[in-house]
Design an enzyme around this catalytic site. Structure first.
Site, PDB file in Angstrom:
ATOM      1  N   SER A 237       0.813  -1.218   0.000  1.00 34.34           N
ATOM      2  CA  SER A 237       0.000   0.000   0.000  1.00 34.34           C
ATOM      3  C   SER A 237       0.844   1.264   0.000  1.00 34.34           C
ATOM      4  O   SER A 237       0.410   2.296  -0.527  1.00 34.34           O
ATOM      5  CB  SER A 237      -0.939   0.002   1.214  1.00 34.34           C
ATOM      6  OG  SER A 237      -1.850  -1.076   1.150  1.00 34.34           O
ATOM      7  N   HIS A 299       0.181   3.513   4.556  1.00 35.99           N
ATOM      8  CA  HIS A 299      -0.696   4.193   3.608  1.00 35.99           C
ATOM      9  C   HIS A 299      -0.438   5.694   3.614  1.00 35.99           C
ATOM     10  O   HIS A 299      -0.291   6.328   2.554  1.00 35.99           O
ATOM     11  CB  HIS A 299      -2.164   3.931   3.959  1.00 35.99           C
ATOM     12  CG  HIS A 299      -2.532   2.476   3.998  1.00 35.99           C
ATOM     13  ND1 HIS A 299      -2.102   1.620   4.984  1.00 35.99           N
ATOM     14  CD2 HIS A 299      -3.333   1.741   3.183  1.00 35.99           C
ATOM     15  CE1 HIS A 299      -2.599   0.411   4.769  1.00 35.99           C
ATOM     16  NE2 HIS A 299      -3.351   0.453   3.675  1.00 35.99           N
TER      17      HIS A 299
END
Length: 360
Positions: A237, A299
């Site tokens: 991610s 993220h």
């Protein structure tokens, strides 16, 4: 005089040292003394392209003078936009779609469309995605578990997973990108890598996109090691969010793709949902686990890398990065962060007395 002799004579006159290049002054005199009718705007573009090389030789790289020549000559060109092109094959229509999807400037789109080559193909994002799928299938078949794989004790024993107890094994700060929590996370990352990463690589090349992706991945694991010191980490991610945030921030204003607003909303909803799910699994896991669940900080770190460093990389399409002051500032900032993170991982855990879970 036959053709080969004529070509040899021309080569001796224009390139006596057989370097494969023609000097700018020689080229300029040729284009100004030719007898063939050329559009003045196109002639200016050729001269500007030749003058844009620091070594005084013809080059395929664009310069600021070449940009100005194109901008001033747009009205004299046969078409103003690529959308007016007709009779294109399937692949060339796809290349035109990629140009309008990735590049916000009409001049850049035209340059990419006419200069595009099929070799080298966008192999980096395809290879990363394929490797992630193969690794996931191997562990899924081995553990007989296709969702929430991190809850299986054998899964976290993988030499690819980042775990705070194995910080000395430096490769884990990158190889965690091949492991995923489950089918949902893998599907989301693979979809974005193919839909956004492959077109970005087609336009900007393997070096820039691989650097941006890996910078997001490395920043993600190092950020977790600083801000969430007890948590392991899996998934790509960090790299995916670096690509997505850089693409959306750089191209939103100039994107001409259909349903732009809808696609933006869907992308933000998917990204927000994935982050929310990661936060939920980290702090309120639905099943009992032997240790902390993977962190979600990668993220956010990837998004920051994309918005900062990615903007410079993507806005400098077909232009040299080393000539830009902003690029060196960002590179220095990223290097400072890496150096700080290395010292943090060496000394901070012991100084702070961090109670990390025992490594599997």
């Amino acid at each position: 005089m036959d053709r080969s002799s004529l070509l040899q004579l021309i080569q001796e006159q224009l390139d006596p040292e057989n370097t494969g290049f023609i000097g700018v002054e020689t080229f300029a005199s040729l284009v100004h003394s030719h007898e063939l009718p050329l559009d003045p705007a196109k002639l200016d573009m050729l001269v500007a392209l030749a003058q844009g090389n620091d070594e005084g030789q013809m080059s395929s790289k664009r310069s600021s003078s070449f940009k100005r020549a194109i901008a001033n000559g747009q009205r004299a060109l046969p078409r103003d936009v690529l959308l007016d092109e007709t009779g294109l094959g399937i692949y060339k229509r796809f290349v035109r779609y990629v140009a309008y999807e990735i590049l916000p400037c009409e001049m850049d789109r035209r340059w990419y469309f006419y200069q595009h080559r099929t070799c080298p193909p966008p192999v980096f994002m395809a290879a990363v995605t394929l490797t992630q799928i193969i690794v996931f299938l191997c562990y899924g078949a081995r553990l007989n578990k296709w969702v929430l794989q991190t809850y299986h004790p054998e899964y976290m024993k993988s030499p690819l997973v980042y775990h705070p107890g194995h910080r000395a094994r430096a490769w884990r700060f990158l190889t965690y990108m091949f492991m995923h929590v489950g089918l949902e996370q893998l599907g989301f990352n693979a979809l974005l890598q193919l839909m956004i990463g492959v077109p970005l690589e087609m336009v900007h090349g393997i070096l820039r996109i691989s650097f941006l992706y890996l910078a997001g991945v490395l920043a993600g694991s190092l950020t977790v090691s600083i801000t969430d010191m007890r948590a392991p980490l899996v998934g790509g991610s960090g790299g995916v969010y670096a690509l997505c945030s850089a693409h959306l921030a750089n191209n939103w204003a100039g994107m001409r793709c259909p349903y732009k607003l809808l696609r933006m909303v869907l992308a933000l909803v998917c990204m927000s949902s994935e982050v929310g799910r990661a936060v939920w699994l980290r702090f309120s896991p639905p099943l009992p686990a032997s240790g902390p669940q993977p962190s979600f900080m990668a993220h956010l770190a990837g998004a920051i890398v994309g918005i900062s460093m990615g903007l410079t990389i993507l806005r400098s399409y077909e232009e040299s990065l080393q000539d830009q002051c902003g690029w060196w500032v960002l590179l220095l900032s990223y290097g400072t962060f890496l150096l700080f993170a290395v010292f943090w991982n060496i000394f901070a855990y012991d100084l702070l007395g961090a109670q990390i879970p025992p490594p599997p």
